[in-house]
Write a protein that holds these residues in place. Structure first.
Motif, PDB file in Angstrom:
ATOM      1  N   LEU A  44      56.213  55.709  74.227  1.00 55.17           N
ATOM      2  CA  LEU A  44      56.844  56.576  74.953  1.00 55.17           C
ATOM      3  C   LEU A  44      56.137  56.981  76.325  1.00 55.17           C
ATOM      4  O   LEU A  44      55.104  56.535  76.231  1.00 55.17           O
ATOM      5  CB  LEU A  44      56.982  58.156  74.174  1.00 55.17           C
ATOM      6  N   GLU A  46      55.078  59.504  77.351  1.00 61.66           N
ATOM      7  CA  GLU A  46      53.940  60.404  77.257  1.00 61.66           C
ATOM      8  C   GLU A  46      52.571  59.673  76.670  1.00 61.66           C
ATOM      9  O   GLU A  46      51.428  60.022  77.043  1.00 61.66           O
ATOM     10  CB  GLU A  46      54.037  61.372  76.294  1.00 61.66           C
ATOM     11  N   ASP A  47      52.957  58.528  75.848  1.00 59.95           N
ATOM     12  CA  ASP A  47      51.874  57.637  75.415  1.00 59.95           C
ATOM     13  C   ASP A  47      51.062  56.875  76.573  1.00 59.95           C
ATOM     14  O   ASP A  47      50.111  56.523  76.330  1.00 59.95           O
ATOM     15  CB  ASP A  47      52.339  56.521  74.471  1.00 59.95           C
ATOM     16  N   LEU A 169      47.544  56.624  69.100  1.00 63.04           N
ATOM     17  CA  LEU A 169      48.421  56.560  68.285  1.00 63.04           C
ATOM     18  C   LEU A 169      47.717  57.117  66.841  1.00 63.04           C
ATOM     19  O   LEU A 169      48.013  58.297  66.246  1.00 63.04           O
ATOM     20  CB  LEU A 169      49.222  55.685  67.833  1.00 63.04           C
ATOM     21  N   GLN A 172      46.625  60.992  66.821  1.00 64.53           N
ATOM     22  CA  GLN A 172      47.735  61.884  66.570  1.00 64.53           C
ATOM     23  C   GLN A 172      47.664  62.427  65.262  1.00 64.53           C
ATOM     24  O   GLN A 172      47.355  61.863  64.339  1.00 64.53           O
ATOM     25  CB  GLN A 172      49.161  61.340  66.984  1.00 64.53           C
ATOM     26  N   PRO A 176      51.528  58.365  63.770  1.00 65.14           N
ATOM     27  CA  PRO A 176      52.869  58.056  64.125  1.00 65.14           C
ATOM     28  C   PRO A 176      52.887  56.230  64.029  1.00 65.14           C
ATOM     29  O   PRO A 176      51.821  55.657  64.049  1.00 65.14           O
ATOM     30  CB  PRO A 176      53.248  58.157  65.517  1.00 65.14           C
TER      31      PRO A 176
ATOM     32  N   HIS B  92      50.731  71.437  65.148  1.00 61.55           N
ATOM     33  CA  HIS B  92      50.597  71.083  66.693  1.00 61.55           C
ATOM     34  C   HIS B  92      50.487  72.332  67.695  1.00 61.55           C
ATOM     35  O   HIS B  92      49.668  72.266  68.674  1.00 61.55           O
ATOM     36  CB  HIS B  92      51.700  70.426  67.312  1.00 61.55           C
ATOM     37  N   THR B 113      50.219  62.831  72.438  1.00 57.06           N
ATOM     38  CA  THR B 113      51.406  62.438  73.336  1.00 57.06           C
ATOM     39  C   THR B 113      52.565  62.461  72.302  1.00 57.06           C
ATOM     40  O   THR B 113      53.696  62.665  73.076  1.00 57.06           O
ATOM     41  CB  THR B 113      51.183  60.979  73.527  1.00 57.06           C
ATOM     42  N   ARG B 114      52.542  62.695  70.940  1.00 53.32           N
ATOM     43  CA  ARG B 114      53.564  62.875  70.236  1.00 53.32           C
ATOM     44  C   ARG B 114      53.283  64.603  69.671  1.00 53.32           C
ATOM     45  O   ARG B 114      52.542  64.858  69.330  1.00 53.32           O
ATOM     46  CB  ARG B 114      53.493  62.168  68.858  1.00 53.32           C
ATOM     47  N   PRO B 115      54.464  65.359  69.339  1.00 48.85           N
ATOM     48  CA  PRO B 115      55.703  64.882  69.571  1.00 48.85           C
ATOM     49  C   PRO B 115      56.135  64.984  71.116  1.00 48.85           C
ATOM     50  O   PRO B 115      55.645  65.728  72.031  1.00 48.85           O
ATOM     51  CB  PRO B 115      56.574  66.204  69.018  1.00 48.85           C
ATOM     52  N   ARG B 116      56.906  64.090  71.436  1.00 48.17           N
ATOM     53  CA  ARG B 116      57.505  63.766  72.741  1.00 48.17           C
ATOM     54  C   ARG B 116      58.190  64.951  73.452  1.00 48.17           C
ATOM     55  O   ARG B 116      58.737  65.813  72.930  1.00 48.17           O
ATOM     56  CB  ARG B 116      58.277  62.515  73.208  1.00 48.17           C
ATOM     57  N   LYS B 119      61.588  65.757  72.572  1.00 43.15           N
ATOM     58  CA  LYS B 119      61.655  66.634  71.292  1.00 43.15           C
ATOM     59  C   LYS B 119      61.298  67.899  71.348  1.00 43.15           C
ATOM     60  O   LYS B 119      61.829  68.786  70.678  1.00 43.15           O
ATOM     61  CB  LYS B 119      60.874  65.637  70.200  1.00 43.15           C
TER      62      LYS B 119
END
Lengths: 405, 405, 405, 405
Positions: A44, A46-47, A169, A172, A176, B92, B113-116, B119
């Motif tokens: 994404l 954001e990543d 990842l 997180q 994910p 989160h 970075t997640r959730p984007r 979302k």
């Protein structure tokens, strides 16, 4: 390789078949550039921008930096009328080439939300087009050498991308999935265990042919080795869990003094990405959280852990020379394998002048050599003379253990 | 306010005109929720996720956290059949409410970075719809109180969003423009300088009406003040540059001991966002880099700097009581104004039970009170009894100086 | 040697002349014990207790720790009826032998004002008397080996005492004199400069005779070396000042990446103890502050500095093997000489079981080998196979540079 | 007081009985100078020089610094022909008076093994003789004022000496006894517990008579207080152990946010010097390790702990004004009592010019006021208007808790 350490190629090939060579480079260039983009596809926006620790660079940065390399050393180096994509990019995406000008300090790469990802893809396309045009002009041998180096450089960053994406990842809160089919960080078992024996003798070390290699592999030279044996396959998770469950992380006798201090200060009690959840050993992979299979090849240990494990086993780690001499008889290529050799220059090593000379020599202290390759290594980049290197405390790259005695 | 500190409202209003009140809350709710989104509109996806220093939260986090507040304390608190948008969000986006469960530690918000972002916008829409439905069910007084608090809470985060966005963009290498028309960080000159005199006397301090206020303003009480004078307007950049050019940052006599140690250790030699470029004083604003206008109101100083400047001027900072008593005669609302009062409870202060009780009391140490409001303060949130507070070394919020003697 | 790293001796001598051996050990024991006390004679009680940095141990600690070694491994090890001097001393003065029980952590040695210095001298006398008695009982070979090791161990601490005393006194505000006749840190010029050439060949490395040596020198083995040359004498201050004045500390091209980061972070711009006072280069020595004589042998540089200097000269540092092979033709013994070899085990290295096994193996990472000896090395301890080792950033030991090419 | 913070006296007394005043000062001077030496008598030379943490100064330093004060501000200030004892001492023993010249930085005081203790006693004698001579010359009022201040200053350092000696000895591995009869850190129970009630009203605060006081007590002014009650005696160990055993250190609801972060980061789970040994609560005192008596007055808690305890009790800490108003009805003088008032200037506070002006103003941020006195406070220095102050995390001074509601 090291976080972003690479090497000057050394093409001494004659130029008679220049056209063939150029055609081949074009294909390689297109292929490597496409693959880098493919690795980032599951991400994404954001990543792309975060840098959770200094050793991990934002994926965006890798995308741009590999492009900056071609722009700086090829396009700006050989084309007098080349028009830079954006003059600020040189500042943003220089990694550590002090000779190539000022740059964002490494630990601040994660602050750069600008330029945005989209812009960086435009940058890649712009430079790719210019490179294709340039390759159409029959560039001279020196230019081709640097293009070849840039391709190898980008391959190295492809592997780093896997490391860094996994770190981002994997940290997180809810693990994910990068790609449910991804297997680059899941080396699987590799047959039965044997000791491969080698008589003492004099052996040739280093790269000797004309094919591509980095300057740290050059300086082909002889070494004398005493008789030794090396394990036919790397250590498995099952074997390592025994060490853990036997109190390996609590017995200072097994550790280097620096290693013991480090794991105690950092609270390290297992390889990276390993979690005990509801009584079961789980590990985070790019395809998600999975249960540890004892037959799987161990991955994500530091040199300190590798050495302690070997102590516990009553064995030792091989030197890089022992490894290279027996490489043809070993099953390798699943994980990088820590050796007991410090990263130091071969005889006659000399660094190239200018920015490209910063490639290797300046990293030759405080790091240990790893040999082999991992399942994330780009095809075409693994060879038995390749000298990878990392600081002994690092766990985030795809490294495991092979025993010797 | 503090980085993310707020207060329990205290609505003691009778419920007779409940319908009127609900209608008003609906309007306010829609308006505040829309404005938060508008503040983020100029951002790129990449801008949403970074956390350059612990004090600065990612914009994405503000968007989600303000939503989480309504979900947790209203929807989950009052609706037995409410279906959470995503059960992982509680982990989160809890900020510091220990009583509301585990959470991502503050300094790691920038790793998420997640959730984007997308979302999170879905999350906002989902919760907004549920809130509108809930408001249609004529909720009881207790629920309305918490909704009112949630609205005020979001207003506070709107101002924090300005601070944090500015910090993120202001630390990019090339000073990107947020919005070329933005003026929230550009307070302009406010007339001539006068001393406003106040005779000694007994004065009432604190919030006394029924309108919304936080619990730290309650405890209306009397204080005795000796005669004093306060400047009619805040200090300008021109005045502060004189201090700088007179060697203010090099004269330890002007500083608190802690302040001197801090600026020397951090290498601070000017307010935040000030740069000397080609011999001219420039400052970064949300509308880009501009030359410092000596008539502009000074912004982005720490309490240490405010105090040192006052020493240099032969004046002092007002106490929060002196400020409140004369508020009606002062020109204020351009920058938060550091007072010489530590943030401490008023008489009869008592914290509410449960998670909402974590709002204020636990911040009442090591921080200084600021009074007034800034040009980034949400309309409807500024009032003369409002007690804002920050640690004395911070510069990133929109704070300036008012002198007293 | 390393801060407090040593090695297990390896006496395989037959015991036929046991009496002769015992007589010799008695003499050596008396002599080494007396010399340690003599080194401390110029100190004030206050000098004995401080620990300005973790690497520097208080002199008091050295006095007690060397005594503790004999008490723990000899007296308590071989005498069932030995009465400890003080049961708390084991806790106080164990250095790093995890197997020998709990201990004061290294960085806290400087907090121990108790037991007082006087008490420690009583401890030494008590243990000395017990040792003399014990030696009168014709102890067995195993005991004699450990006594021999204890003597060598104390010799190593004698040299460390010089380093640590110099550090303590050299960091007083007014450069006190330790002893105006002391010359252990003033190696003087050693003749003209020549390159000593060596043809390529196969060479034997490591200790091969029966005389005392540590286990890290064992594992006598063959190496192949290419042709090389080594400087006949170490680098002088005059040569190093040229490097400094040529901007050596400002040119990143000359440095390892880790070295550059280190000197910039620490603000290092010269060897330790060098001060520019009123335009002249001065250096602190144990006999006081003196002007730098360009002909004097350079002392107090880190490996990083040694390597950078060699780069600047267009040369390199020798490997420890190159050094050992030519040792008989070199003028050495003035300063320890950094080699370009990492400290790693020789073939067949194996650590001894128990506490004494902690001597060496656990330090074999992150350190570089130094060869030779310094003017502070105890007579009888220098030999060409001796492998000293320190972390590459350290400057406080008596180390200099020898060039190779 | 603060680690080494004091105040300018304010003698406005007429000089008519100058002779009487001088005679009195002579006696006081002799007495205070002798007592400082007496406090140090039980120390070994080694105890004088260490500085285990920055807040703790070596006893040697206190001995010299208090002497330096008289030398610098009296002898050098008023005698043109005064011959300094040693010109380097000014550099060594200036504490924080930036205006009085360069000095050893605070955290490096423990490195100064030189000048030796003996020399410092000579320094004291030399300055004492000069002071006695000077007092014989009928000095003017200004000089007498500074002498008076120097005496008070030394009294403050006497109490700090107790704190620092206790810290040094209390961190030795085996809890050495300072003096088996010492009772300065053993406040004992003080009768039954009562709430002392005070009606609301207007009260006078601050020092109003001609007797000695510091400038931070001046600015006598009126405050309005609401009705309140204060505990008749300080909290006991028994009461505090209940808090500990009820999980007080594990319940974030009881703590300031900063306090919680601090105790978690530092691993603090009890007051300083408390140890659970073989299931019993023990505490280190200057007369050795003793079992905790539940009736003893609690000592060695931080402000954070004091506040959390009060929360747990459902009470609060008094403000410094509430304390002062009721002081005559309270049993105080056993431990310093944390108030809930930040250390801030009284109205009309103004700092004196020059070095002596650094006494107080510059510490008026980030610290909390303590009132009362401890059993280690020098007789003649305790009075109900005395404002002591420390940073809220500190535990090493002799502080306890008094509740209010």
């Amino acid at each position: 390789m090291g976080p972003t350490n690479h090497d000057i190629m050394d093409i001494t090939a004659t130029a008679e078949e220049r056209s063939v060579e150029i055609a081949s480079l074009k294909t390689q260039f297109a292929s490597v550039r496409e693959r880098t983009v493919n690795i980032c596809t599951p991400l994404l926006a954001e990543d792309y921008a975060v840098q959770p620790i200094t050793d991990v660079s934002p994926p965006k940065w890798h995308l741009a930096h590999t492009t900056w390399f071609f722009e700086t050393f090829v396009l700006k180096g050989f084309l007098t009328d080349y028009k830079e994509f954006d003059p600020t990019f040189a500042y943003h995406f220089n990694s550590y080439y002090n000779n190539a000008g000022d740059r964002v300090i490494r630990s601040n790469r994660g602050l750069m939300t600008r330029p945005r990802v989209e812009k960086i893809y435009e940058y890649r396309e712009y430079v790719d087009e210019c490179m294709v045009s340039f390759l159409g002009t029959h560039p001279d041998h020196k230019a081709l050498e640097i293009i070849q180096l840039g391709i190898q450089h980008e391959m190295q960053h492809q592997e780093l991308l896997y490391y860094d994406i996994k770190y981002i990842l994997g940290h997180q809160p809810f693990f994910p999935v990068y790609d449910s089919n991804e297997s680059s960080d899941k080396p699987t078992s590799s047959g039965t265990f044997d000791w491969i024996y080698q008589e003492e003798g004099v052996f040739q070390i280093g790269h000797s042919s004309d094919s591509f290699h980095f300057d740290n592999e050059k300086g082909c030279h002889k070494v004398i080795l005493e008789a030794y044996s090396i394990a036919s396959r790397p250590v498995t998770f099952g074997e390592y869990l025994e060490f853990m469950e036997d109190g390996g992380y609590e017995d200072f006798n097994l550790w280097h003094s620096d290693g013991w201090d480090y794991i105690k200060k950092q609270g390290i009690t297992s390889p990276l990405y390993i979690h005990k959840i509801s009584g079961r050993w789980m590990r985070y992979t790019l395809s998600g959280l999975v249960e540890v299979d004892p037959n799987d090849v161990l991955i994500h240990v530091s040199y300190y852990e590798a050495w302690a494990f070997a102590q516990w086993k009553g064995c030792r780690l091989p030197t890089e020379f022992e490894w290279e001499v027996l490489a043809d008889k070993l099953d390798w290529g699943q994980v990088w394998e820590w050796t007991n050799s410090a990263y130091l220059p071969y005889p006659r090593f000399a660094k190239a002048p200018g920015a490209l000379g910063e490639y290797n020599g300046k990293f030759m202290v405080n790091q240990m050599v790893l040999r082999g390759a991992s399942t994330a290594t780009t095809v075409g980049q693994s060879r038995k003379t390749y000298r990878n290197f990392f600081h002994p405390h690092l766990q985030w790259h795809f490294a495991g253990i092979r025993l010797a005695k």
